[in-house]
Design a protein around this motif. Structure first.
Motif, short mmCIF file in Angstrom:
data_model
loop_
_atom_site.label_atom_id
_atom_site.label_comp_id
_atom_site.label_asym_id
_atom_site.label_seq_id
_atom_site.Cartn_x
_atom_site.Cartn_y
_atom_site.Cartn_z
N GLN A 123 -6.48 3.85 -1.94
CA GLN A 123 -5.29 4.24 -1.19
C GLN A 123 -5.43 3.92 0.29
N LYS A 124 -6.59 4.16 0.86
CA LYS A 124 -6.82 3.85 2.27
C LYS A 124 -6.71 2.35 2.52
N THR A 125 -7.25 1.56 1.59
CA THR A 125 -7.13 0.11 1.71
C THR A 125 -5.68 -0.32 1.61
N ALA A 126 -4.92 0.29 0.71
CA ALA A 126 -3.49 -0.03 0.56
C ALA A 126 -2.74 0.24 1.85
N VAL A 127 -3.03 1.35 2.51
CA VAL A 127 -2.37 1.68 3.77
C VAL A 127 -2.73 0.64 4.83
N GLN A 128 -4.00 0.31 4.94
CA GLN A 128 -4.44 -0.67 5.94
C GLN A 128 -3.83 -2.04 5.70
N GLU A 129 -3.85 -2.50 4.44
CA GLU A 129 -3.31 -3.82 4.12
C GLU A 129 -1.80 -3.87 4.33
N SER A 166 11.54 2.58 5.80
CA SER A 166 11.40 2.78 4.36
C SER A 166 10.54 4.00 4.09
N PRO A 167 10.86 4.75 3.03
CA PRO A 167 9.93 5.78 2.61
C PRO A 167 8.57 5.14 2.27
N ALA A 168 7.51 5.79 2.62
CA ALA A 168 6.17 5.27 2.35
C ALA A 168 5.98 4.99 0.86
N TYR A 169 6.61 5.79 0.03
CA TYR A 169 6.47 5.60 -1.42
C TYR A 169 6.86 4.18 -1.84
N ASN A 170 7.92 3.63 -1.24
CA ASN A 170 8.38 2.29 -1.60
C ASN A 170 7.32 1.22 -1.33
N LEU A 171 6.48 1.46 -0.33
CA LEU A 171 5.51 0.46 0.09
C LEU A 171 4.11 0.71 -0.46
N LEU A 172 3.80 1.98 -0.69
CA LEU A 172 2.44 2.34 -1.10
C LEU A 172 2.35 2.90 -2.52
N GLY A 173 3.46 3.45 -3.00
CA GLY A 173 3.44 4.12 -4.31
C GLY A 173 3.05 5.58 -4.20
N PHE A 174 2.85 6.07 -2.96
CA PHE A 174 2.53 7.48 -2.71
C PHE A 174 2.92 7.81 -1.29
N GLU A 175 3.03 9.11 -1.00
CA GLU A 175 3.37 9.55 0.36
C GLU A 175 2.35 10.53 0.93
N HIS A 176 1.49 11.04 0.10
CA HIS A 176 0.48 11.98 0.56
C HIS A 176 -0.59 11.26 1.37
N ARG A 177 -1.41 12.04 2.04
CA ARG A 177 -2.53 11.48 2.79
C ARG A 177 -3.41 10.66 1.84
N ALA A 178 -3.75 9.46 2.25
CA ALA A 178 -4.60 8.60 1.41
C ALA A 178 -5.90 9.32 1.13
N ARG A 179 -6.23 9.42 -0.15
CA ARG A 179 -7.43 10.18 -0.54
C ARG A 179 -8.55 9.27 -1.01
N THR A 180 -8.21 8.23 -1.72
CA THR A 180 -9.24 7.37 -2.30
C THR A 180 -9.43 6.14 -1.42
N GLY A 181 -10.51 5.46 -1.64
CA GLY A 181 -10.75 4.21 -0.93
C GLY A 181 -9.65 3.20 -1.22
N ASP A 222 -2.41 15.09 11.41
CA ASP A 222 -2.72 15.61 12.74
C ASP A 222 -1.47 15.72 13.61
N GLY A 223 -0.29 15.55 12.99
CA GLY A 223 0.96 15.71 13.72
C GLY A 223 1.37 14.53 14.56
N HIS A 224 0.66 13.40 14.44
CA HIS A 224 0.99 12.23 15.25
C HIS A 224 1.40 11.07 14.35
N ASP A 225 2.23 10.19 14.90
CA ASP A 225 2.51 8.92 14.23
C ASP A 225 1.32 8.02 14.49
N HIS A 226 1.03 7.17 13.54
CA HIS A 226 -0.07 6.24 13.72
C HIS A 226 0.48 4.84 13.82
N HIS A 227 -0.06 4.07 14.76
CA HIS A 227 0.37 2.72 15.00
C HIS A 227 -0.54 1.77 14.25
N GLU A 228 -0.14 0.53 14.20
CA GLU A 228 -0.83 -0.49 13.44
C GLU A 228 -2.34 -0.49 13.63
#
Length: 191
Positions: free
Chosen positions: A71-77, A54-69, A109-115
């Motif tokens: 957004q970072k929490t949304a990515v982690q959760e 899925s595009p990240a937008y569908n799951l997070l509402g954004f695709e850019h690097r998480a900037r705010t706390g 950083d050019g890498h995929d990130h795992h869970e």
């Protein structure tokens, strides 16, 4: 061909199709469509190997690097939820996640990130950069068979998924269905 070989072949086919689709989407930005996601299943006995993209937008509402706390929490959760929650289940929930691998492109950083390493998503590149989540799961599910109805929590959990294309292959045949937002069930019917 024994059941283990069949499952291995089905999973290899699913991965190959996804890899070529992923490569094609890199060459064709139109292949990355917000609102659309894909779920591919290989069912063998009580085991389901699945791949969700899925595009990240569908799951997070954004695709850019998480900037705010937030957004970072949304990515982690989201990453944690995708790794721990069976992305399909029987109507009497019986599926258990045996293995899971959640990846998303960070771009930073050019890498995929795992869970276990995720904490950001998106990219330092312009906002038009497309990033995706890819989730591979192996599930153990009691009671799978012809006519089994499966459900997915994806369309309920992520309202930005407007269309979920589901494809499956198993000893009884193959099939596909396109689930609209709010629809969460499909059947492994022999046609």
């Amino acid at each position: 061909m024994n059941p283990a070989q069949l499952t291995g072949c089905l999973l290899a086919l699913t991965v190959a199709v996804t890899a070529s689709t992923s490569a094609a989407s890199d060459d064709n930005p139109g292949a990355h469509e917000h609102g659309n996601a894909e779920l591919q299943l290989a069912v063998e006995g009580n085991r389901i190997d699945l791949l969700f993209t899925s595009p990240a937008y569908n799951l997070l509402g954004f695709e850019h690097r998480a900037r705010t706390g937030e957004q970072k929490t949304a990515v982690q959760e989201t990453t944690r939820w995708l790794g721990a929650t069976p992305l399909v289940d029987t109507t009497d929930p019986s599926c258990k996640v045996m293995e899971a691998d959640v990846q998303h492109q960070s771009g930073a950083d050019g890498h995929d990130h795992h869970e276990h390493r995720s904490g950001h998503s998106g990219s330092e590149h312009p906002e038009s950069t497309h990033t995706d989540f890819e989730v591979a799961q192996t599930l153990s599910c009691a009671g799978l068979g012809d006519g089994t109805t499966l459900s997915t929590p994806l369309t309920g959990r992520f309202p930005e998924i407007e269309h979920l294309s589901v494809e499956w292959v198993w000893s009884g045949g193959q099939g596909s269905e396109r689930l609209e937002q709010g629809v969460d069930r499909f059947s492994l019917d022999v046609n």
